[in-house]
Enzyme design. Structure first.
Site, PDB file in Angstrom:
ATOM      1  N   ASP A 174      -5.735   7.885  11.199  1.00  0.00           N
ATOM      2  CA  ASP A 174      -4.425   7.373  11.588  1.00  0.00           C
ATOM      3  C   ASP A 174      -4.031   7.759  13.001  1.00  0.00           C
ATOM      4  O   ASP A 174      -4.329   8.852  13.473  1.00  0.00           O
ATOM      5  CB  ASP A 174      -3.358   7.864  10.601  1.00  0.00           C
ATOM      6  CG  ASP A 174      -3.432   7.100   9.298  1.00  0.00           C
ATOM      7  OD1 ASP A 174      -3.429   5.857   9.356  1.00  0.00           O
ATOM      8  OD2 ASP A 174      -3.522   7.737   8.235  1.00  0.00           O
ATOM      9  N   GLU A 191       0.866  -1.175   0.000  1.00  0.00           N
ATOM     10  CA  GLU A 191       0.000   0.000   0.000  1.00  0.00           C
ATOM     11  C   GLU A 191       0.897   1.218   0.000  1.00  0.00           C
ATOM     12  O   GLU A 191       1.624   1.471   0.956  1.00  0.00           O
ATOM     13  CB  GLU A 191      -0.847   0.044   1.281  1.00  0.00           C
ATOM     14  CG  GLU A 191      -1.941  -0.972   1.368  1.00  0.00           C
ATOM     15  CD  GLU A 191      -2.736  -0.793   2.656  1.00  0.00           C
ATOM     16  OE1 GLU A 191      -2.659   0.300   3.272  1.00  0.00           O
ATOM     17  OE2 GLU A 191      -3.404  -1.752   3.066  1.00  0.00           O
TER      18      GLU A 191
END
Lengths: 458, 267
Positions: B60, B49
């Site tokens: 995140d 990714e």
């Protein structure tokens, strides 16, 4: 009741809910939901509970009672003729949200969302705050309703707004300074979303403005529209007509949507949002999102935002912590796109000049946020009078301004700006600065005094 | 043809799960981040990714935020990510872009699809884009024959599992714990339940599990029930600790061993 005959729509005491957003929260191409899947269930739950609550007579009664007995609604409108002398001869009416409990319009929204939190059985609320007004309001509602409360606030803002940090803590809230990113409101929102996605089973996010993912823009609008619903009826009753223009500052845009909504169907009424122009839009140091930004996605919705070529959010700049935000609510982007509302920048200097003027001419210390709307009224009033526009039958134009909050929290910022309190190191900004030509008529008696002498020579 | 589905199927044919490594482009700088991605491939990652830096990464945790912040401040963007995509493809793994939506929208959705396909990318994972808002992207991805990976979460209703997986091609990303990215001491039961519910909704779609895996034992645990194991923060932590591409290669090798253990075998 007045004996005059209001010219239009007088029968409509509570104008209808606007035809937007659609069921998925879209205002034209703006709005929607751009969030991690993990939050969708919570947003669906909120939407469903809110749609049921907003037509529930028990809720409406409770909400009305709190607004009356706790907030102190309806807030009055105050005509300010000495201030208006600097608005080209227009008449200026202030909608006094500064007189609400907790000192701003933010309480309108949090009481609704706190009731919703209880309705869905959650025991903890979180909130983001910039200037601290929404944080104080949320802490207040949490104390009132026995909810645990955590407020995220950019570290930079905790310094600028130390008084409000203390207020939140006195009210029993936990205040978490955010040290990521630019350490201001946008980063506080990021942290609040991270908290929410982690603790969503127990926690409701009490969002402070008409931005964010659906249902927040529509829900917060519905809770804030009381400002305009009241003001429209008050102006009609007092003047027998509608104002020529309605003005409000726009950061995320909740007080502006709040006062605009009732007037949106009144096509003859100009709706003017005043954005924070900071040092000037052409300097790049500003928070004028619609004036100087472009459409994109931030904090869960598509709207105008300040961004660079890579799609990174650009840090905003404003003397006003409450307007220091690089995004704006999607309904404002929509009203802009269909031409129903117009958005103009007001620089720090212009806002502070209007701030000083209202203090000295009317004895009202406004929030610096609200001072942007006052500055906009000064300019618009001059434009309308110069063009001979606005006033009907030779009357002066009538401007309705949302005074969204009071300025107690801003006393330190204003003192620094005007050079008050420190005679050894005086660098006063415009407004009370003898070295700078004031905006025409700003101090009508030609007795502009340097800040350090304010109160001594006049 | 789905590059991601093919690669995951190939791993399954070997009796194992696929290893999916996340690394953001631009940390510590663009070249070093690309070197780290290539090292992950050398260590045994099947899929990389390629993370696009974003100023407001709401999903995140602190580890990824810290690295991405450096990249954002250095002006790293989608163009650099496309270079990384080419490098990962050349190294023999399947590259998939992982991006919050605004950088893609700013780049231009059609242009992104065209350039991503030209760079050899499989498609994109879009953590803050749900299928309901993805009309333009789905059309562009269809036209460019790209995979599109959406997320499902423990809080997703069965109806949403059906509709979201129906919009996916390549695999579906099961965000196994409620919360932000970051390593966790234990892999929660929620992951296995979510995978089972997702399989029931879409029996033919590969399910990869992310959020929380940091070592071989956890990788093996997840590999026992998922088609792919996604590891992000542990790789980023390796870079933050200054262990560089060598550290990334070693971690990838350890995790690659983990995804090859027979389910239930002792560590």
């Amino acid at each position: 009741m007045t004996t005059t005959t209001p010219p239009q729509r007088e029968d409509q005491l509570l104008p209808a809910r606007p035809g937007w957003p659609d069921e998925a929260g879209h205002f034209g191409v703006f709005g929607g939901r751009f969030v991690p899947e993990a939050l969708i269930a919570a947003l669906d739950e909120l939407t469903e509970a809110y749609e049921a609550m907003r037509v529930d007579p028990a809720f409406l009664e409770e909400f009305a009672r709190l607004q009356r007995d706790y907030t102190g609604r309806p807030s009055p409108i105050t005509e300010v003729p000495r201030f208006a002398a600097h608005a080209g001869g227009a008449r200026v009416l202030l909608k006094r949200e500064d007189l609400n409990h907790t000192g701003s319009h933010k309480i309108n929204n949090v009481l609704g969302q706190a009731l919703l939190t209880k309705r869905i059985g959650k025991t903890r609320v979180i909130a983001e705050t910039g200037a601290g007004q929404h944080g104080v309001a949320t802490a207040t509602a949490a104390a009132l309703m026995g909810l645990s409360c955590t407020v995220y606030m950019g570290e930079e803002d905790t310094r600028r707004q130390a008084l409000n940090v203390a207020r939140m803590r006195l009210l029993g809230a936990e205040v978490i300074p955010v040290t990521t990113g630019s350490r201001t409101l946008k980063d506080a929102i990021n942290e609040a979303f991270r908290d929410w996605v982690t603790n969503v089973e127990t926690t409701n996010y009490v969002f402070g403005t008409v931005a964010g993912p659906h249902p927040f823009p529509a829900m917060v609008r519905d809770f804030q529209r009381v400002i305009g619903d009241e003001a429209r009826a008050q102006v009609l009753e007092r003047e027998g007509r509608l104002p020529d223009a309605v003005l409000a500052c726009v950061g995320g845009g909740s007080n502006a949507i709040g006062i605009f909504t009732a007037f949106v169907p009144d096509e003859g009424v100009r709706l003017v949002g005043l954005e924070a122009g900071g040092d000037g839009v052409d300097t790049g140091r500003h928070a004028a999102t619609i004036t100087g930004g472009s459409p994109g996605v931030l904090h869960g919705a598509r709207s105008f935002l300040l961004q660079d070529d890579n799609g990174q959010t650009i840090e905003s700049h404003s003397i006003s912590a409450g307007l220091d935000y690089p995004g704006v609510g999607p309904e404002h982007s929509y009203l802009h796109s269909i031409g129903r509302a117009e958005y103009r920048p007001v620089t720090d200097a212009e806002a502070m000049e209007a701030f000083a003027l209202l203090c000295r001419t009317e004895g009202i210390i406004p929030a610096i946020e609200s001072a942007h709307a006052l500055a906009g009224a000064m300019t618009l009033g001059e434009e309308l009078v110069a063009r001979g526009a606005g006033g009907r039958g030779g009357e002066p134009p009538l401007l309705l301004v949302s005074l969204s909050g009071r300025g107690d929290k801003d006393v330190e910022t204003a003192s620094r700006w005007f050079g008050l309190g420190d005679r050894e190191d005086v660098d006063p900004g415009p407004g009370l600065d003898t070295d700078q030509q004031p905006t025409e008529g700003a101090i009508s008696n030609d007795e502009a005094v340097a800040g350090q002498d304010a109160g001594e020579t006049s | 043809m789905s590059l991601l589905a093919d690669r995951i199927a190939a791993a399954r044919a070997e009796g194992r799960s696929a290893l999916v490594a996340y690394l953001p482009v631009g940390y510590p700088d663009v070249e070093a981040s690309i070197a780290a991605m290539v090292a992950a491939v050398e260590g045994g990652a099947d899929v990389v990714e390629v993370g696009v830096p974003y100023s407001d990464p709401g999903m995140d945790g602190p580890v990824i935020q810290q690295a991405v912040d450096v990249a954002v401040r250095a002006g790293v963007g989608l163009r650099d990510a496309l270079r990384a995509v080419e490098a990962v493809a050349a190294a023999g793994a399947v590259p998939v872009v992982m991006s919050y939506w605004n950088p893609v929208e700013r780049y231009g959705v059609e242009r992104f699809a065209t350039d991503l396909a030209a760079a050899g990318g499989a498609g994109a994972i879009t953590p803050d884009l749900i299928p309901e808002e993805a009309g333009e992207w789905l059309a562009a991805a269809e036209r460019a024959d790209l995979d599109r990976v959406f997320l499902v979460a423990p809080s997703s209703t069965d109806a949403r599992l059906v509709s979201t997986t129906a919009a996916c091609r390549g695999f579906v990303y099961a965000a196994s714990t409620m919360g932000v990215t970051g390593t966790r001491a234990t892999v929660s039961d929620a992951a296995e339940q979510l995978v089972a519910r997702t399989r029931a909704a879409a029996p033919d779609l590969a399910v990869c599990v992310g959020l929380g895996v940091s070592d071989a034992d956890q990788a093996a645990e997840v590999a026992a029930f998922a088609d792919g194991v996604i590891v992000g923060s542990a790789f980023v932590r390796t870079l933050l600790d200054g262990r560089g591409a060598d550290g990334v290669r070693a971690l990838a090798a350890e995790l690659a061993e983990g995804v090859r253990r027979r389910a239930g075998a002792p560590a």
